[in-house]
Design an enzyme around this catalytic site. Structure first.
Site, mmCIF file in Angstrom:
data_model
loop_
_atom_site.group_PDB
_atom_site.id
_atom_site.type_symbol
_atom_site.label_atom_id
_atom_site.label_comp_id
_atom_site.label_asym_id
_atom_site.label_seq_id
_atom_site.Cartn_x
_atom_site.Cartn_y
_atom_site.Cartn_z
ATOM 1 N N LYS A 11 0.820 -1.212 0.000
ATOM 2 C CA LYS A 11 0.000 0.000 0.000
ATOM 3 C C LYS A 11 0.863 1.276 0.000
ATOM 4 O O LYS A 11 2.076 1.226 0.252
ATOM 5 C CB LYS A 11 -0.921 -0.029 1.228
ATOM 6 C CG LYS A 11 -1.940 -1.178 1.193
ATOM 7 C CD LYS A 11 -2.895 -1.114 2.389
ATOM 8 C CE LYS A 11 -3.937 -2.232 2.335
ATOM 9 N NZ LYS A 11 -4.894 -2.150 3.476
ATOM 10 N N TYR A 51 -12.373 -2.057 -3.772
ATOM 11 C CA TYR A 51 -12.861 -2.143 -2.384
ATOM 12 C C TYR A 51 -14.385 -2.039 -2.297
ATOM 13 O O TYR A 51 -14.916 -1.752 -1.216
ATOM 14 C CB TYR A 51 -12.188 -1.079 -1.523
ATOM 15 C CG TYR A 51 -10.816 -1.474 -1.013
ATOM 16 C CD1 TYR A 51 -10.651 -2.587 -0.177
ATOM 17 C CD2 TYR A 51 -9.679 -0.747 -1.335
ATOM 18 C CE1 TYR A 51 -9.395 -2.961 0.307
ATOM 19 C CE2 TYR A 51 -8.420 -1.111 -0.852
ATOM 20 C CZ TYR A 51 -8.298 -2.214 -0.026
ATOM 21 O OH TYR A 51 -7.054 -2.567 0.450
ATOM 22 N N ASN A 114 -1.903 0.218 6.791
ATOM 23 C CA ASN A 114 -1.361 -1.021 7.360
ATOM 24 C C ASN A 114 -0.516 -1.821 6.357
ATOM 25 O O ASN A 114 -0.396 -3.034 6.461
ATOM 26 C CB ASN A 114 -2.481 -1.852 7.995
ATOM 27 C CG ASN A 114 -3.559 -2.226 7.001
ATOM 28 O OD1 ASN A 114 -3.434 -1.942 5.815
ATOM 29 N ND2 ASN A 114 -4.602 -2.873 7.477
ATOM 30 N N HIS A 117 -2.277 -5.419 1.562
ATOM 31 C CA HIS A 117 -3.565 -6.105 1.374
ATOM 32 C C HIS A 117 -3.284 -7.556 1.004
ATOM 33 O O HIS A 117 -2.323 -7.839 0.286
ATOM 34 C CB HIS A 117 -4.353 -5.458 0.223
ATOM 35 C CG HIS A 117 -5.512 -6.306 -0.242
ATOM 36 N ND1 HIS A 117 -6.753 -6.253 0.354
ATOM 37 C CD2 HIS A 117 -5.592 -7.268 -1.208
ATOM 38 C CE1 HIS A 117 -7.551 -7.137 -0.235
ATOM 39 N NE2 HIS A 117 -6.875 -7.763 -1.189
ATOM 40 N N GLU A 128 -9.607 -11.122 -7.464
ATOM 41 C CA GLU A 128 -8.685 -9.995 -7.299
ATOM 42 C C GLU A 128 -7.464 -10.138 -8.215
ATOM 43 O O GLU A 128 -6.978 -9.138 -8.752
ATOM 44 C CB GLU A 128 -8.253 -9.885 -5.837
ATOM 45 C CG GLU A 128 -9.414 -9.460 -4.930
ATOM 46 C CD GLU A 128 -9.032 -9.378 -3.447
ATOM 47 O OE1 GLU A 128 -9.923 -9.069 -2.648
ATOM 48 O OE2 GLU A 128 -7.854 -9.618 -3.096
HETATM 49 P P1 ADP Z 1 -7.881 -6.729 5.943
HETATM 50 O O1 ADP Z 1 -7.056 -5.815 5.039
HETATM 51 O O2 ADP Z 1 -7.088 -7.179 7.137
HETATM 52 O O3 ADP Z 1 -8.534 -7.865 5.192
HETATM 53 P P2 ADP Z 1 -10.506 -5.440 5.967
HETATM 54 O O4 ADP Z 1 -10.782 -6.192 4.714
HETATM 55 O O5 ADP Z 1 -11.487 -5.546 7.081
HETATM 56 O O6 ADP Z 1 -9.056 -5.805 6.550
HETATM 57 O O7 ADP Z 1 -10.366 -3.889 5.636
HETATM 58 C C1 ADP Z 1 -9.758 -3.461 4.434
HETATM 59 C C2 ADP Z 1 -8.825 -2.306 4.739
HETATM 60 O O8 ADP Z 1 -9.593 -1.199 5.214
HETATM 61 C C3 ADP Z 1 -7.811 -2.559 5.861
HETATM 62 O O9 ADP Z 1 -6.672 -3.276 5.445
HETATM 63 C C4 ADP Z 1 -7.477 -1.149 6.282
HETATM 64 O O10 ADP Z 1 -6.590 -0.508 5.372
HETATM 65 C C5 ADP Z 1 -8.841 -0.478 6.198
HETATM 66 N N1 ADP Z 1 -9.579 -0.544 7.458
HETATM 67 C C6 ADP Z 1 -10.146 -1.643 8.032
HETATM 68 N N2 ADP Z 1 -10.751 -1.349 9.193
HETATM 69 C C7 ADP Z 1 -10.567 -0.013 9.368
HETATM 70 C C8 ADP Z 1 -10.964 0.915 10.389
HETATM 71 N N3 ADP Z 1 -11.669 0.525 11.454
HETATM 72 N N4 ADP Z 1 -10.598 2.218 10.232
HETATM 73 C C9 ADP Z 1 -9.895 2.633 9.156
HETATM 74 N N5 ADP Z 1 -9.499 1.800 8.150
HETATM 75 C C10 ADP Z 1 -9.825 0.501 8.253
HETATM 76 MG MG MG Z 2 -9.901 -7.709 3.607
#
Ligand code: ADP
Ligand code: MG
Length: 140
Positions: A11, A51, A114, A117, A128
Site C-alpha cells: 500500500k 474495495y 497497514n 492487502h 482480485e
Molecule cells: P484486511 O485488510 O485485514 O482484510 P478489511 O478487509 O477488514 O481488513 O479492511 C480493508 C482495509 O480497510 C484494511 O486493510 C485497512 O486498510 C482499512 N480498514 C479496516 N478497518 C478499518 C478501520 N476501522 N478504520 C480505518 N481503516 C480501516
Molecule cells: Mg480484507
C-alpha cells in the site's frame, strides 16, 4: 493442499517509505513466491471498484483516498495454501494486534495505513488476481 494464488498489494504508506524490498523479503522468507508484480498509481475509480465490498463501511471513503495517495505494488503470490499463509504473514488488520514478525507488526503505521492487502478467500483471490493481471503476466 494444492498450489494456490493470492493477490497482495503493497500500500501507499509502504511505497512512500521505500519498503517494497523489505516486505518482499518477508514474503519470500515465508515461502511465498512472487509470480507477478507491478507498480501502479490507482485511479479513484479503480480503488472504489477494488474495495466495493466495503462500500457500506464507515471507513470506505478514507480507505479509497488513502489507496490513491501514492503508488502501490500489486503482486500475485503462489504457495501451498497461499491465501491463509499470506494472511498469517500479514498479521492482524490493526497493527496493535498483529503478531511479532508479521508485516503489519514490523511496518504498519495504523489500522488504515497497514502496509499490505491480501485476499481473504480462494474465491476472492481469483477475482482480485484477474482484476489486476492477465494470465500472460503471471510466470510461476
Ligand atoms: P484486511 O485488510 O485485514 O482484510 P478489511 O478487509 O477488514 O481488513 O479492511 C480493508 C482495509 O480497510 C484494511 O486493510 C485497512 O486498510 C482499512 N480498514 C479496516 N478497518 C478499518 C478501520 N476501522 N478504520 C480505518 N481503516 C480501516
Ligand atoms: Mg480484507
Amino acid at each position: 493442499m494444492t498450489t494456490q494464488r493470492t493477490l497482495s498489494i503493497i500500500k501507499p504508506d509502504a511505497t512512500r517509505r521505500n519498503l517494497t524490498g523489505a516486505i518482499n523479503n518477508t514474503i519470500e522468507k515465508a515461502g511465498l513466491k512472487i509470480v507477478a508484480q507491478k507498480r501502479m498509481h490507482l485511479t479513484e475509480e479503480q480503488a472504489k471498484q477494488f474495495y466495493a465490498v466495503h462500500k457500506e463501511r464507515p471507513f470506505y471513503n478514507d480507505l479509497v483516498q488513502f489507496m490513491i495517495s501514492g503508488p502501490v505494488v500489486v503482486q500475485v503470490l503462489e504457495a501451498n495454501d497461499a491465501v491463509t499463509k499470506y494472511r498469517d504473514v500479514m498479521g492482524a488488520t490493526n497493527p496493535a494486534n498483529a503478531a511479532e514478525g508479521t508485516i503489519r507488526k514490523q511496518f504498519a503505521e495504523s489500522i488504515e495505513a497497514n502496509s499490505v492487502h491480501g485476499s481473504d478467500s480462494a474465491e476472492n483471490a481469483a477475482k482480485e488476481v484477474s482484476f489486476f493481471f492477465s494470465e500472460i503476466e503471471i510466470a510461476a
